[in-house]
Design a protein around this motif. Sequence first.
Motif, PDB file in Angstrom:
ATOM      1  N   MET A 180       0.837  -1.193   0.000  1.00  0.00           N
ATOM      2  CA  MET A 180       0.000   0.000   0.000  1.00  0.00           C
ATOM      3  C   MET A 180       0.873   1.244   0.000  1.00  0.00           C
ATOM      4  O   MET A 180       0.507   2.265  -0.560  1.00  0.00           O
ATOM      5  CB  MET A 180      -0.919   0.008   1.221  1.00  0.00           C
ATOM      6  CG  MET A 180      -1.971  -1.073   1.164  1.00  0.00           C
ATOM      7  SD  MET A 180      -3.020  -1.068   2.614  1.00  0.00           S
ATOM      8  CE  MET A 180      -3.971   0.394   2.320  1.00  0.00           C
ATOM      9  N   GLY A 181       2.026   1.142   0.648  1.00  0.00           N
ATOM     10  CA  GLY A 181       2.931   2.271   0.711  1.00  0.00           C
ATOM     11  C   GLY A 181       3.926   2.094   1.840  1.00  0.00           C
ATOM     12  O   GLY A 181       4.045   1.015   2.408  1.00  0.00           O
ATOM     13  N   PHE A 182       4.619   3.164   2.175  1.00  0.00           N
ATOM     14  CA  PHE A 182       5.654   3.144   3.195  1.00  0.00           C
ATOM     15  C   PHE A 182       5.313   4.171   4.259  1.00  0.00           C
ATOM     16  O   PHE A 182       5.083   5.343   3.947  1.00  0.00           O
ATOM     17  CB  PHE A 182       7.017   3.451   2.563  1.00  0.00           C
ATOM     18  CG  PHE A 182       7.423   2.416   1.554  1.00  0.00           C
ATOM     19  CD1 PHE A 182       8.161   1.315   1.934  1.00  0.00           C
ATOM     20  CD2 PHE A 182       7.049   2.541   0.228  1.00  0.00           C
ATOM     21  CE1 PHE A 182       8.530   0.356   1.007  1.00  0.00           C
ATOM     22  CE2 PHE A 182       7.409   1.590  -0.707  1.00  0.00           C
ATOM     23  CZ  PHE A 182       8.145   0.492  -0.313  1.00  0.00           C
ATOM     24  N   ILE A 183       5.279   3.738   5.517  1.00  0.00           N
ATOM     25  CA  ILE A 183       4.922   4.612   6.630  1.00  0.00           C
ATOM     26  C   ILE A 183       6.166   4.842   7.482  1.00  0.00           C
ATOM     27  O   ILE A 183       6.737   3.883   8.000  1.00  0.00           O
ATOM     28  CB  ILE A 183       3.801   3.993   7.484  1.00  0.00           C
ATOM     29  CG1 ILE A 183       2.564   3.736   6.633  1.00  0.00           C
ATOM     30  CG2 ILE A 183       3.476   4.906   8.669  1.00  0.00           C
ATOM     31  CD1 ILE A 183       1.466   2.979   7.349  1.00  0.00           C
ATOM     32  N   PRO A 184       6.586   6.096   7.652  1.00  0.00           N
ATOM     33  CA  PRO A 184       7.706   6.372   8.547  1.00  0.00           C
ATOM     34  C   PRO A 184       7.339   5.992   9.981  1.00  0.00           C
ATOM     35  O   PRO A 184       6.220   6.262  10.430  1.00  0.00           O
ATOM     36  CB  PRO A 184       7.926   7.882   8.425  1.00  0.00           C
ATOM     37  CG  PRO A 184       7.268   8.262   7.143  1.00  0.00           C
ATOM     38  CD  PRO A 184       6.139   7.304   6.958  1.00  0.00           C
ATOM     39  N   PRO A 185       8.244   5.346  10.720  1.00  0.00           N
ATOM     40  CA  PRO A 185       7.918   4.895  12.080  1.00  0.00           C
ATOM     41  C   PRO A 185       7.497   6.020  13.022  1.00  0.00           C
ATOM     42  O   PRO A 185       6.673   5.802  13.911  1.00  0.00           O
ATOM     43  CB  PRO A 185       9.221   4.258  12.569  1.00  0.00           C
ATOM     44  CG  PRO A 185      10.032   3.995  11.360  1.00  0.00           C
ATOM     45  CD  PRO A 185       9.581   4.952  10.310  1.00  0.00           C
ATOM     46  N   GLU A 186       8.016   7.222  12.821  1.00  0.00           N
ATOM     47  CA  GLU A 186       7.678   8.341  13.702  1.00  0.00           C
ATOM     48  C   GLU A 186       6.216   8.755  13.584  1.00  0.00           C
ATOM     49  O   GLU A 186       5.664   9.371  14.495  1.00  0.00           O
ATOM     50  CB  GLU A 186       8.565   9.553  13.397  1.00  0.00           C
ATOM     51  CG  GLU A 186      10.030   9.339  13.647  1.00  0.00           C
ATOM     52  CD  GLU A 186      10.743   8.684  12.476  1.00  0.00           C
ATOM     53  OE1 GLU A 186      11.898   8.292  12.667  1.00  0.00           O
ATOM     54  OE2 GLU A 186      10.149   8.571  11.401  1.00  0.00           O
ATOM     55  N   PHE A 187       5.569   8.438  12.485  1.00  0.00           N
ATOM     56  CA  PHE A 187       4.185   8.847  12.264  1.00  0.00           C
ATOM     57  C   PHE A 187       3.189   8.037  13.104  1.00  0.00           C
ATOM     58  O   PHE A 187       2.075   8.477  13.327  1.00  0.00           O
ATOM     59  CB  PHE A 187       3.823   8.725  10.784  1.00  0.00           C
ATOM     60  CG  PHE A 187       4.270   9.901   9.960  1.00  0.00           C
ATOM     61  CD1 PHE A 187       5.496  10.493  10.142  1.00  0.00           C
ATOM     62  CD2 PHE A 187       3.446  10.401   8.979  1.00  0.00           C
ATOM     63  CE1 PHE A 187       5.906  11.567   9.385  1.00  0.00           C
ATOM     64  CE2 PHE A 187       3.838  11.477   8.203  1.00  0.00           C
ATOM     65  CZ  PHE A 187       5.069  12.061   8.413  1.00  0.00           C
ATOM     66  N   TRP A 188       3.571   6.831  13.538  1.00  0.00           N
ATOM     67  CA  TRP A 188       2.643   5.978  14.286  1.00  0.00           C
ATOM     68  C   TRP A 188       2.222   6.600  15.607  1.00  0.00           C
ATOM     69  O   TRP A 188       1.151   6.291  16.128  1.00  0.00           O
ATOM     70  CB  TRP A 188       3.246   4.597  14.523  1.00  0.00           C
ATOM     71  CG  TRP A 188       3.221   3.754  13.300  1.00  0.00           C
ATOM     72  CD1 TRP A 188       4.256   3.517  12.451  1.00  0.00           C
ATOM     73  CD2 TRP A 188       2.103   3.037  12.771  1.00  0.00           C
ATOM     74  NE1 TRP A 188       3.846   2.701  11.426  1.00  0.00           N
ATOM     75  CE2 TRP A 188       2.537   2.390  11.599  1.00  0.00           C
ATOM     76  CE3 TRP A 188       0.780   2.879  13.174  1.00  0.00           C
ATOM     77  CZ2 TRP A 188       1.695   1.593  10.823  1.00  0.00           C
ATOM     78  CZ3 TRP A 188      -0.049   2.086  12.405  1.00  0.00           C
ATOM     79  CH2 TRP A 188       0.404   1.462  11.245  1.00  0.00           C
ATOM     80  N   GLY A 189       3.026   7.480  16.172  1.00  0.00           N
ATOM     81  CA  GLY A 189       2.676   8.094  17.438  1.00  0.00           C
ATOM     82  C   GLY A 189       2.028   9.451  17.331  1.00  0.00           C
ATOM     83  O   GLY A 189       1.562   9.989  18.334  1.00  0.00           O
ATOM     84  N   SER A 190       1.963  10.015  16.119  1.00  0.00           N
ATOM     85  CA  SER A 190       1.439  11.372  16.004  1.00  0.00           C
ATOM     86  C   SER A 190       0.314  11.540  14.988  1.00  0.00           C
ATOM     87  O   SER A 190      -0.496  12.447  15.126  1.00  0.00           O
ATOM     88  CB  SER A 190       2.573  12.346  15.648  1.00  0.00           C
ATOM     89  OG  SER A 190       3.161  11.982  14.419  1.00  0.00           O
ATOM     90  N   ASP A 191       0.250  10.709  13.979  1.00  0.00           N
ATOM     91  CA  ASP A 191      -0.777  10.863  12.952  1.00  0.00           C
ATOM     92  C   ASP A 191      -2.107  10.278  13.453  1.00  0.00           C
ATOM     93  O   ASP A 191      -2.154   9.126  13.886  1.00  0.00           O
ATOM     94  CB  ASP A 191      -0.357  10.153  11.659  1.00  0.00           C
ATOM     95  CG  ASP A 191      -1.334  10.418  10.536  1.00  0.00           C
ATOM     96  OD1 ASP A 191      -1.230  11.492   9.927  1.00  0.00           O
ATOM     97  OD2 ASP A 191      -2.214   9.561  10.308  1.00  0.00           O
ATOM     98  N   PRO A 192      -3.202  11.044  13.394  1.00  0.00           N
ATOM     99  CA  PRO A 192      -4.476  10.561  13.938  1.00  0.00           C
ATOM    100  C   PRO A 192      -5.008   9.312  13.224  1.00  0.00           C
ATOM    101  O   PRO A 192      -5.602   8.445  13.867  1.00  0.00           O
ATOM    102  CB  PRO A 192      -5.431  11.740  13.788  1.00  0.00           C
ATOM    103  CG  PRO A 192      -4.746  12.729  12.923  1.00  0.00           C
ATOM    104  CD  PRO A 192      -3.290  12.424  12.917  1.00  0.00           C
ATOM    105  N   TRP A 193      -4.803   9.195  11.904  1.00  0.00           N
ATOM    106  CA  TRP A 193      -5.284   8.008  11.192  1.00  0.00           C
ATOM    107  C   TRP A 193      -4.524   6.765  11.629  1.00  0.00           C
ATOM    108  O   TRP A 193      -5.117   5.696  11.781  1.00  0.00           O
ATOM    109  CB  TRP A 193      -5.161   8.196   9.679  1.00  0.00           C
ATOM    110  CG  TRP A 193      -6.044   9.262   9.133  1.00  0.00           C
ATOM    111  CD1 TRP A 193      -5.647  10.419   8.511  1.00  0.00           C
ATOM    112  CD2 TRP A 193      -7.472   9.315   9.156  1.00  0.00           C
ATOM    113  NE1 TRP A 193      -6.739  11.169   8.161  1.00  0.00           N
ATOM    114  CE2 TRP A 193      -7.874  10.515   8.543  1.00  0.00           C
ATOM    115  CE3 TRP A 193      -8.444   8.458   9.646  1.00  0.00           C
ATOM    116  CZ2 TRP A 193      -9.206  10.876   8.400  1.00  0.00           C
ATOM    117  CZ3 TRP A 193      -9.772   8.829   9.505  1.00  0.00           C
ATOM    118  CH2 TRP A 193     -10.145  10.019   8.892  1.00  0.00           C
ATOM    119  N   LEU A 194      -3.233   6.901  11.858  1.00  0.00           N
ATOM    120  CA  LEU A 194      -2.442   5.749  12.273  1.00  0.00           C
ATOM    121  C   LEU A 194      -2.709   5.368  13.727  1.00  0.00           C
ATOM    122  O   LEU A 194      -2.673   4.183  14.072  1.00  0.00           O
ATOM    123  CB  LEU A 194      -0.953   6.019  12.058  1.00  0.00           C
ATOM    124  CG  LEU A 194      -0.532   6.164  10.597  1.00  0.00           C
ATOM    125  CD1 LEU A 194       0.952   6.467  10.505  1.00  0.00           C
ATOM    126  CD2 LEU A 194      -0.879   4.922   9.802  1.00  0.00           C
TER     127      LEU A 194
END
Length: 110
Positions: free
Chosen positions: A51-65
């Motif tokens: 589906m794509g590539f998710i930076p690990p830092e986004f898991w704690g800040s992005d509301p969708w993640l």
Amino acid sequence: MITKQKIYQNGDEICLRNTVDVSSAVDAARRVNEIDNGGWAGDKNERIQLMGFIPPEFWGSDPWLICAKRAELEGNQAKYQYYIQKFFSVWKQFAVNHKKRTWRGAVLLG
């Protein structure tokens, strides 16, 4: 990767600001899109579609993640997939372009 952190006070609140480098995820998505195979990986017996590539830092800040992680912990795969797809609709630079196959105007899945 977190490249810079800044802690500061804003009135009564103490704020932490992170600056992250997401170029590796953007480059990985660009490379897969240049190959132009629709994000497929593996052989004919065990294939997956990225589906794509998710930076690990986004898991704690992005509301969708954050919602996706909560849905996965609850065991709700449908909501998990929905939230991940919403993430990639917002952050298109991390997404992999998928080819759509059509037959007489109808989209074929799979």
